[in-house]
Design an enzyme around this catalytic site. Sequence first.
Site, PDB file in Angstrom:
ATOM      1  N   ARG A  13     -19.040  37.664  10.752  1.00 10.51           N
ATOM      2  CA  ARG A  13     -18.243  38.703  10.090  1.00 10.51           C
ATOM      3  C   ARG A  13     -17.131  38.018   9.322  1.00 10.51           C
ATOM      4  NH1 ARG A  13     -16.103  44.377  12.499  1.00 10.51           N
ATOM      5  NH2 ARG A  13     -18.315  44.731  12.109  1.00 10.51           N
ATOM      6  N   ASP A  68     -16.713  56.933   5.947  1.00  8.49           N
ATOM      7  CA  ASP A  68     -16.161  55.696   6.499  1.00  8.49           C
ATOM      8  C   ASP A  68     -14.673  55.695   6.156  1.00  8.49           C
ATOM      9  OD1 ASP A  68     -15.882  53.110   7.560  1.00  8.49           O
ATOM     10  OD2 ASP A  68     -16.578  52.117   5.732  1.00  8.49           O
ATOM     11  N   ARG A  92     -26.886  50.195  17.134  1.00  5.28           N
ATOM     12  CA  ARG A  92     -26.542  48.835  16.699  1.00  5.28           C
ATOM     13  C   ARG A  92     -27.259  47.815  17.591  1.00  5.28           C
ATOM     14  NH1 ARG A  92     -21.852  47.912  13.837  1.00  5.28           N
ATOM     15  NH2 ARG A  92     -22.722  45.819  13.685  1.00  5.28           N
ATOM     16  N   CYS A 127     -19.862  54.969  10.800  1.00  6.42           N
ATOM     17  CA  CYS A 127     -20.080  53.684  11.475  1.00  6.42           C
ATOM     18  C   CYS A 127     -19.072  53.449  12.586  1.00  6.42           C
ATOM     19  CB  CYS A 127     -20.047  52.549  10.460  1.00  6.42           C
ATOM     20  SG  CYS A 127     -18.456  52.300   9.660  1.00  6.42           S
TER      21      CYS A 127
HETATM   22  N1  NVA Z   1     -15.518  49.712   5.825  1.00  8.84           N
HETATM   23  C1  NVA Z   1     -15.027  49.355   7.143  1.00  8.84           C
HETATM   24  C2  NVA Z   1     -16.159  49.264   8.129  1.00  8.84           C
HETATM   25  C3  NVA Z   1     -15.725  48.956   9.535  1.00  8.84           C
HETATM   26  C4  NVA Z   1     -16.860  48.800  10.483  1.00  8.84           C
HETATM   27  C5  NVA Z   1     -14.265  48.055   7.075  1.00  8.84           C
HETATM   28  O1  NVA Z   1     -14.741  47.111   6.431  1.00  8.84           O
HETATM   29  O2  NVA Z   1     -13.185  47.979   7.655  1.00  8.84           O
HETATM   30  N1   CP Z   2     -19.117  49.789  12.981  1.00  6.90           N
HETATM   31  C1   CP Z   2     -18.647  48.565  13.275  1.00  6.90           C
HETATM   32  O1   CP Z   2     -19.052  47.546  12.703  1.00  6.90           O
HETATM   33  O2   CP Z   2     -17.722  48.550  14.263  1.00  6.90           O
HETATM   34  P1   CP Z   2     -16.834  47.319  14.733  1.00  6.90           P
HETATM   35  O3   CP Z   2     -15.892  47.000  13.619  1.00  6.90           O
HETATM   36  O4   CP Z   2     -16.129  47.825  15.965  1.00  6.90           O
HETATM   37  O5   CP Z   2     -17.723  46.152  15.030  1.00  6.90           O
END
Ligand code: NVA
Ligand code: CP
Length: 313
Positions: free
Chosen positions: A103, A226, A294, A266
């Site tokens: 990530r 979202d 997930r 999400c």
């Molecule tokens: N669009 C959000 C998704 C979090 C899972 C972000 O990037 O913070």
């Molecule tokens: N939806 C999602 O990716 O959640 P987290 O940021 O908690 O991993």
Amino acid sequence: MTELRHFLRDDDVSPAEQAEILTLAAALKKNPFAQRPLEGPRGVGVIFEKNSTRTRFSFEMGIAQLGGHAVVVDGRDTQLGREETLADTGRVLSRYVDAIVWRTFEQVRLDEMASAATVPVVNALSNEFHPCQVLADLLTLRERKGDLTGRNLTYFGDGANNMSHSLLLGGVTAGLNVTIAAPTGFEPLPWILEAARKRAAETGATITVTDDPVAAAAGADALVTDTWTSMGQENDGLDRVGPFRPFRLDAALLANAEPDAVVLHCLPAHRGEEITDEVLDGPHSVVWDEAENRLHAQKALLVWLLARRGGGA
Ligand code: NVA
Ligand code: CP
């Protein structure tokens, strides 16, 4: 078979491959310990440069259920935080683990890591895409709606964020007609829209981008939203509240959709901002199944990627 495949964005798999992964995910949901490609244990590196709850828990548990060991680290604690190159990191991690789940921020960082890694690299969320989430979303929709071809999915909110982009690319890959309802100035990035159009031409899906949330809700089988402020955008100087208010997923907006429409998010949700409690906790919401999925979707993805490397399954 020894073919190195990465999953950095939703169109890294073909429509047929995506369907194969989703079918495998449904099978693993029924029989969680049926596949043990990481027996040994073999390792998976799971690296976070942004916060996470679902992604962290679902990957760590999923890797354990596949017989493996997850090395879960905060990227900022590794030498990445002291500017060791992404390519050198990819080369070194590939000597320890059978896959890298990451990530991070810009998509180009994932591209750079993948170009040097000799094991599959999986995007666990970048600024541009969140493809693992969309696999879970599609699994959830298949459970509720069966074949997704020709079904209508509408996303409300920041059209230029990772969820919007992945729903576009991953959605049309599954044959969904995808509508993005976003305020002016928050439309999907042109190069991603172009990639989605290319994929849609293969599957027969349609793409609509609009600033009219009510029209976008009409006929929707799935409504998705979202956060209006994604991780890393907290201080970008844009008004991320005012222009978004008409796009809040509330009961009035939902009333325009199909009577049996489902609502996805999400998570984490900002209750009262992009979605109301009434909708999130209401009868149309499938967000808890979506979060559970997930786990199943990511296990299937890892099994599928590892099989291409000759590692089980
Ligand atoms: N669009 C959000 C998704 C979090 C899972 C972000 O990037 O913070
Ligand atoms: N939806 C999602 O990716 O959640 P987290 O940021 O908690 O991993």
